[in-house]
Design an enzyme around this catalytic site. Structure first.
Site, PDB file in Angstrom:
ATOM      1  N   GLY A  92      55.598  31.158  81.589  1.00  0.00           N
ATOM      2  CA  GLY A  92      55.656  32.517  81.083  1.00  0.00           C
ATOM      3  C   GLY A  92      56.372  33.424  82.062  1.00  0.00           C
ATOM      4  O   GLY A  92      57.120  32.966  82.932  1.00  0.00           O
ATOM      5  N   SER A  93      56.132  34.707  81.937  1.00  0.00           N
ATOM      6  CA  SER A  93      56.825  35.681  82.775  1.00  0.00           C
ATOM      7  C   SER A  93      56.325  35.601  84.209  1.00  0.00           C
ATOM      8  O   SER A  93      55.203  35.160  84.486  1.00  0.00           O
ATOM      9  CB  SER A  93      56.604  37.092  82.231  1.00  0.00           C
ATOM     10  OG  SER A  93      55.262  37.506  82.455  1.00  0.00           O
ATOM     11  N   GLU A 123      55.799  27.869  85.921  1.00  0.00           N
ATOM     12  CA  GLU A 123      57.216  27.892  85.565  1.00  0.00           C
ATOM     13  C   GLU A 123      57.462  29.265  84.977  1.00  0.00           C
ATOM     14  O   GLU A 123      56.991  29.571  83.886  1.00  0.00           O
ATOM     15  CB  GLU A 123      57.543  26.765  84.583  1.00  0.00           C
ATOM     16  CG  GLU A 123      59.024  26.416  84.548  1.00  0.00           C
ATOM     17  CD  GLU A 123      59.836  27.398  83.716  1.00  0.00           C
ATOM     18  OE1 GLU A 123      60.547  28.237  84.326  1.00  0.00           O
ATOM     19  OE2 GLU A 123      59.759  27.329  82.491  1.00  0.00           O
ATOM     20  N   LEU A 124      58.214  30.097  85.698  1.00  0.00           N
ATOM     21  CA  LEU A 124      58.236  31.528  85.420  1.00  0.00           C
ATOM     22  C   LEU A 124      59.623  31.999  85.007  1.00  0.00           C
ATOM     23  O   LEU A 124      60.418  31.236  84.484  1.00  0.00           O
ATOM     24  CB  LEU A 124      57.708  32.277  86.651  1.00  0.00           C
ATOM     25  CG  LEU A 124      56.349  31.789  87.161  1.00  0.00           C
ATOM     26  CD1 LEU A 124      55.934  32.530  88.422  1.00  0.00           C
ATOM     27  CD2 LEU A 124      55.283  31.892  86.085  1.00  0.00           C
ATOM     28  N   GLY A 125      59.902  33.263  85.240  1.00  0.00           N
ATOM     29  CA  GLY A 125      61.136  33.861  84.754  1.00  0.00           C
ATOM     30  C   GLY A 125      62.349  33.504  85.593  1.00  0.00           C
ATOM     31  O   GLY A 125      62.278  32.759  86.564  1.00  0.00           O
ATOM     32  N   PHE A 175      65.863  39.012  78.998  1.00  0.00           N
ATOM     33  CA  PHE A 175      65.260  38.240  77.912  1.00  0.00           C
ATOM     34  C   PHE A 175      65.764  38.724  76.549  1.00  0.00           C
ATOM     35  O   PHE A 175      65.016  38.884  75.592  1.00  0.00           O
ATOM     36  CB  PHE A 175      63.734  38.280  77.978  1.00  0.00           C
ATOM     37  CG  PHE A 175      63.099  36.922  77.831  1.00  0.00           C
ATOM     38  CD1 PHE A 175      63.323  35.931  78.766  1.00  0.00           C
ATOM     39  CD2 PHE A 175      62.277  36.637  76.747  1.00  0.00           C
ATOM     40  CE1 PHE A 175      62.752  34.671  78.629  1.00  0.00           C
ATOM     41  CE2 PHE A 175      61.693  35.388  76.602  1.00  0.00           C
ATOM     42  CZ  PHE A 175      61.943  34.401  77.550  1.00  0.00           C
ATOM     43  N   CYS A 217      64.155  31.369  79.718  1.00  0.00           N
ATOM     44  CA  CYS A 217      64.036  31.636  81.154  1.00  0.00           C
ATOM     45  C   CYS A 217      65.309  31.273  81.910  1.00  0.00           C
ATOM     46  O   CYS A 217      65.614  31.866  82.946  1.00  0.00           O
ATOM     47  CB  CYS A 217      62.844  30.881  81.733  1.00  0.00           C
ATOM     48  SG  CYS A 217      62.902  29.088  81.513  1.00  0.00           S
ATOM     49  N   GLU A 226      65.372  40.554  84.715  1.00  0.00           N
ATOM     50  CA  GLU A 226      65.466  39.577  83.627  1.00  0.00           C
ATOM     51  C   GLU A 226      65.401  40.329  82.304  1.00  0.00           C
ATOM     52  O   GLU A 226      64.414  41.001  81.998  1.00  0.00           O
ATOM     53  CB  GLU A 226      64.325  38.567  83.707  1.00  0.00           C
ATOM     54  CG  GLU A 226      64.376  37.516  82.619  1.00  0.00           C
ATOM     55  CD  GLU A 226      63.236  36.518  82.693  1.00  0.00           C
ATOM     56  OE1 GLU A 226      63.431  35.361  82.277  1.00  0.00           O
ATOM     57  OE2 GLU A 226      62.135  36.896  83.158  1.00  0.00           O
ATOM     58  N   GLY A 282      45.164  35.586  72.988  1.00  0.00           N
ATOM     59  CA  GLY A 282      45.815  36.560  73.837  1.00  0.00           C
ATOM     60  C   GLY A 282      45.366  36.463  75.272  1.00  0.00           C
ATOM     61  O   GLY A 282      44.936  35.404  75.749  1.00  0.00           O
TER      62      GLY A 282
END
Length: 486
Positions: free
Chosen positions: A230-231, A252-254, A382, A286, A380, A210
């Site tokens: 991730g976000s 590399e994001l949302g 998702f 994404c 976003e 986590g």
């Protein structure tokens, strides 16, 4: 015993062998049924620190090996993904809630990532430089050392292997933290492949965990480069922490990508594109089209056709039935999606299809006449939601598409491809698809977004991968020791 038999990984993490982590274990849950499929080891800060230290010691010998040896390991890894594709796909279906076609796409791309990485090992890694002195001057790319990789749950296999494979091919060691919710298909599958491919021990560590594990990986002094997918919210925290430590970080994001449908588009394939772009893998991508911008002349028909398609798409357990959509990953994600939908209807959007759920199965949803301030348009989602708003001119379409903090992918549907390219020039984005929707990936293509979608192209293709996982070193050589007037 099968390739991913739970007896191999139960309660364990991977550091070249299967070991019991200090932080204990966690259930591997099938979201479609809630059933526990096993228990995977959970890494904590101590586990990350130990792995990073081992990786640093192992990396130098690996970097010194012939590129042929490194390439051979990557080729074997690619073949193993192909040989064990069905078993890995079964885990992707059950653990990630994916339909079989999406799972097949993941194993195919995973194999291709390994093959492309194998070719990467023999790429030219430098250039001869001009110099004003009598010497040889050149720049060369050298491995960074240890690469920390953090990947999410939605495309767990692809989003892990696309960093793991090129980093290893270029002579680095890797400490990889997959999402705990997809520890097997997104983590242990990669560990088993490289274990069977003959990767020397200590070079790959797979540590599901986590936030504590992720924070420890970013902060560890033995890990100079972080590759995070991730976000945007989590990526900002990673970027801030890495910047304080002067670490290089690839984010590399949302996204909240726009699909623009011009008035000359053929509506039948346009609606197919729109449905795929918003509903594939329950919208948990994404690159999902989070905003359908449709010319006012065709918007009414587009919405009607898209809503009809949404109403007929089967939703259910992808392990037991022929369905188009499986479950969302967990109840928190489902509740967030539903809140964005209901809040958007309250803000003035019209619910044309969907908007309901049973357990984690959310119906594909179409929102029409969506105000640009509505949450499902501005944020976003998702989830499997297609918000539709209209425009009347190319200038308005470009303005709407560009009016977002994100800049990941853009789709433009038109019979006039040059008009589409002109429109694309007006929208800041890392990816453009003319006459296709926004969701796509290939191992040979550069991938990345701008603005809140990330720090640019950091994955895919030889050039991007070499830049991501090596450092530039300037070297000069001359026959005699230089003399100076001191």
């Amino acid at each position: 015993m099968t390739f991913l038999d739970p007896k191999i990984w139960a309660g364990s993490v991977f550091d070249g062998s299967w070991t019991t982590p200090r932080a204990g274990d966690a259930p591997v849950v099938e979201p479609a049924t809630g059933h526990e499929l096993g228990r995977a080891g959970t890494a904590g800060a101590e586990d990350v620190a130990g792995a990073a230290a081992v990786a640093r010691r192992a990396q130098r010998a690996w970097a010194a090996t012939s590129y042929e040896e490194r390439a051979a390991v990557l080729r074997r890894a690619g073949r193993l993904f192909e040989e064990h594709a069905q078993e890995i796909q079964d885990w992707i279906v059950r653990e990630a809630g994916s339909v079989p076609g999406k799972a097949g796409f993941e194993t195919h791309v995973a194999a291709q990532e390994c093959y492309e990485a194998a070719a990467l090992a023999s790429q030219p890694l430098g250039e001869v430089l001009p110099t004003a002195r009598k010497r040889l001057s050149f720049a060369r790319r050298v491995p960074v050392g240890v690469v920390g990789v953090i990947a999410p749950f939605n495309f767990p296999l692809i989003l892990g292997i696309r960093s793991v494979a090129p980093a290893l091919a270029l002579g680095n060691a890797v400490v990889f933290k997959p999402d705990q919710r997809t520890a097997v298909c997104g983590g242990f599958a990669i560990a088993r492949v490289f274990e069977a491919a003959g990767l020397p021990e200590g070079l790959l560590h797979v540590l599901p965990g986590g936030a504590e594990a992720g924070q420890a990986l970013v902060a560890d002094p033995n890990v100079p480069v972080i590759s995070f997918t991730g976000s945007t919210a989590a990526g900002r925290r990673v970027g801030e922490a890495a910047a304080r430590l002067l670490k290089r970080v690839h984010l590399e994001l949302g996204g909240n990508s726009a699909l623009i449908v011009l008035d000359d588009a053929d509506l039948e394939p346009a609606v197919s594109c729109g449905a795929w772009a918003s509903f594939f893998h329950q919208g948990q991508i994404c690159m999902t089209s989070g905003r359908h911008l449709v010319h006012e002349a065709v918007a009414s028909e587009y919405v009607a056709r898209l809503a009809a398609k949404a109403d007929h798409l089967p939703v259910g357990d992808p392990a037991t039935g022929q369905v188009a959509l499986g479950p969302l990953i967990d109840a928190d994600q489902r509740d967030r999606v539903h809140r964005l939908v209901t809040d958007s209807v309250a803000a003035g959007a019209r619910l044309a299809a969907g908007g309901t759920y049973e357990e984690l199965f959310y119906r594909p949803t179409v929102l029409a006449d969506v105000p640009v301030a509505a949450p499902a348009y501005a944020q976003e989602v998702f989830g499997p939601v297609a918000p539709v708003t209209t425009f009347s001119s190319l200038e308005e379409a470009a303005s709407l598409a560009a009016d977002s903090e994100y800049g990941l992918s853009l789709g433009i549907l038109t019979r006039d491809v040059m008009k589409g390219l002109t429109l694309a020039d007006l929208v800041p984005t890392g990816i453009v698809h003319i006459n296709d929707q926004t969701v796509d990936d290939e191992a040979v293509a550069p991938f990345g977004g701008v603005a809140a979608s990330g720090t640019g192209t950091r994955f895919g293709g030889a050039k991007a991968n070499i830049e991501a996982f090596t450092e530039t070193q300037w070297v000069t050589m001359q026959g005699d020791v230089a003399t100076y007037p001191f």
